[in-house]
Design an enzyme around this catalytic site. Structure first.
Site, PDB file in Angstrom:
ATOM      1  N   ASP A   7       1.075  -1.307  -0.043  1.00  0.00           N
ATOM      2  CA  ASP A   7      -0.037   0.090   0.228  1.00  0.00           C
ATOM      3  C   ASP A   7       1.090   1.093  -0.026  1.00  0.00           C
ATOM      4  O   ASP A   7       2.227   1.111  -0.232  1.00  0.00           O
ATOM      5  CB  ASP A   7      -1.190  -0.217   1.200  1.00  0.00           C
ATOM      6  N   CYS A  64       2.843  -3.528   3.875  1.00  0.00           N
ATOM      7  CA  CYS A  64       1.881  -2.164   4.465  1.00  0.00           C
ATOM      8  C   CYS A  64       2.709  -1.623   5.539  1.00  0.00           C
ATOM      9  O   CYS A  64       3.957  -1.912   5.877  1.00  0.00           O
ATOM     10  CB  CYS A  64       0.454  -2.851   4.536  1.00  0.00           C
ATOM     11  N   THR A  66       2.382  -2.265   8.760  1.00  0.00           N
ATOM     12  CA  THR A  66       2.488  -3.145   9.997  1.00  0.00           C
ATOM     13  C   THR A  66       2.478  -4.682   9.284  1.00  0.00           C
ATOM     14  O   THR A  66       3.016  -5.606   9.829  1.00  0.00           O
ATOM     15  CB  THR A  66       1.554  -3.234  10.910  1.00  0.00           C
ATOM     16  N   HIS A  97       8.248 -25.029   7.942  1.00  0.00           N
ATOM     17  CA  HIS A  97       6.988 -25.724   8.972  1.00  0.00           C
ATOM     18  C   HIS A  97       5.885 -25.276   8.141  1.00  0.00           C
ATOM     19  O   HIS A  97       4.803 -26.190   8.320  1.00  0.00           O
ATOM     20  CB  HIS A  97       7.148 -25.155  10.274  1.00  0.00           C
ATOM     21  N   HIS A 132       4.668 -31.753   8.799  1.00  0.00           N
ATOM     22  CA  HIS A 132       4.207 -30.781   8.437  1.00  0.00           C
ATOM     23  C   HIS A 132       3.249 -30.582   7.223  1.00  0.00           C
ATOM     24  O   HIS A 132       2.408 -29.671   7.206  1.00  0.00           O
ATOM     25  CB  HIS A 132       5.503 -29.492   8.236  1.00  0.00           C
TER      26      HIS A 132
HETATM   27  C1  RB5 Z   1      -1.960   2.354   6.594  1.00  0.00           C
HETATM   28  O1  RB5 Z   1      -1.914   3.708   7.290  1.00  0.00           O
HETATM   29  C2  RB5 Z   1      -1.848   1.339   7.282  1.00  0.00           C
HETATM   30  O2  RB5 Z   1      -3.208   1.162   8.198  1.00  0.00           O
HETATM   31  C3  RB5 Z   1      -1.543   0.218   6.634  1.00  0.00           C
HETATM   32  O3  RB5 Z   1      -0.168   0.080   5.844  1.00  0.00           O
HETATM   33  C4  RB5 Z   1      -1.531  -1.210   7.534  1.00  0.00           C
HETATM   34  O4  RB5 Z   1      -0.415  -1.112   8.521  1.00  0.00           O
HETATM   35  C5  RB5 Z   1      -2.712  -2.083   7.726  1.00  0.00           C
HETATM   36  O5  RB5 Z   1      -2.403  -2.984   8.351  1.00  0.00           O
END
Ligand code: RB5
Length: 146
Positions: A7, A64, A66, A97, A132
């Site tokens: 993203d 993204c 996180t 695994h 596995h």
């Molecule tokens: C975008 O601000 C953020 O929410 C996205 O990149 C991500 O971390 C969502 O899981």
């Protein structure tokens, strides 16, 4: 073929990761986005997951902020095993695994060097099979209507 997408939060890291995949000698396709304009991560997670589930790509990489939204979205697709990895150990075990076929990373969590190392380890590690295999097969279940 390795398909890669992000993203807006992951666009910068995506370029570095694409270079790592190219350096490994594998074919790579960038499924976007092209710039840091705000987008919705599920749109790009679904593009990568469809390519992997459909067999056009052997593996996918999603980035993204996180890595959490990407992994949740990609794992809605039967046949996709998306692993959110934070270090070389989780990347190696996700392959050995769990036979993970999509690597998810958080651009706001990881340094570039760690993300590059995770990518190399994920691509180079092999599924061990054996016990596995049975466990991975049990991931795909048919929910019965009650
Ligand atoms: C975008 O601000 C953020 O929410 C996205 O990149 C991500 O971390 C969502 O899981």
């Amino acid at each position: 073929m390795i398909v890669v997408a992000s993203d807006h939060a992951g666009v910068g890291l995506k370029a570095q990761i694409i270079r790592v995949v190219e350096e490994s000698g594998r074919q790579v396709r960038d499924l976007g986005p092209a710039d840091e304009s705000s987008v919705d991560y599920p749109d790009f997670a679904h593009l990568v997951a469809e390519a992997v589930a459909g067999g056009e790509a052997q593996m996918g990489i999603l980035i993204c902020g996180t890595g959490i939204g990407m992994s949740i979205s990609a794992n809605r697709h039967p046949g996709v095993r998306a692993a959110l990895c934070h270090d070389a150990f989780t990347a190696e075990m996700a392959r050995r695994h769990n036979d993970a076929n999509v690597l998810c990373m958080g651009a706001r969590v990881l340094g570039v060097g760690v993300a590059e190392q995770i990518t190399r380890v994920f691509l180079d590690s092999e599924f061990e099979g054996g016990r596995h295999q049975r466990r991975v097969e049990k991931i795909e279940i048919e929910w019965e209507e009650s």
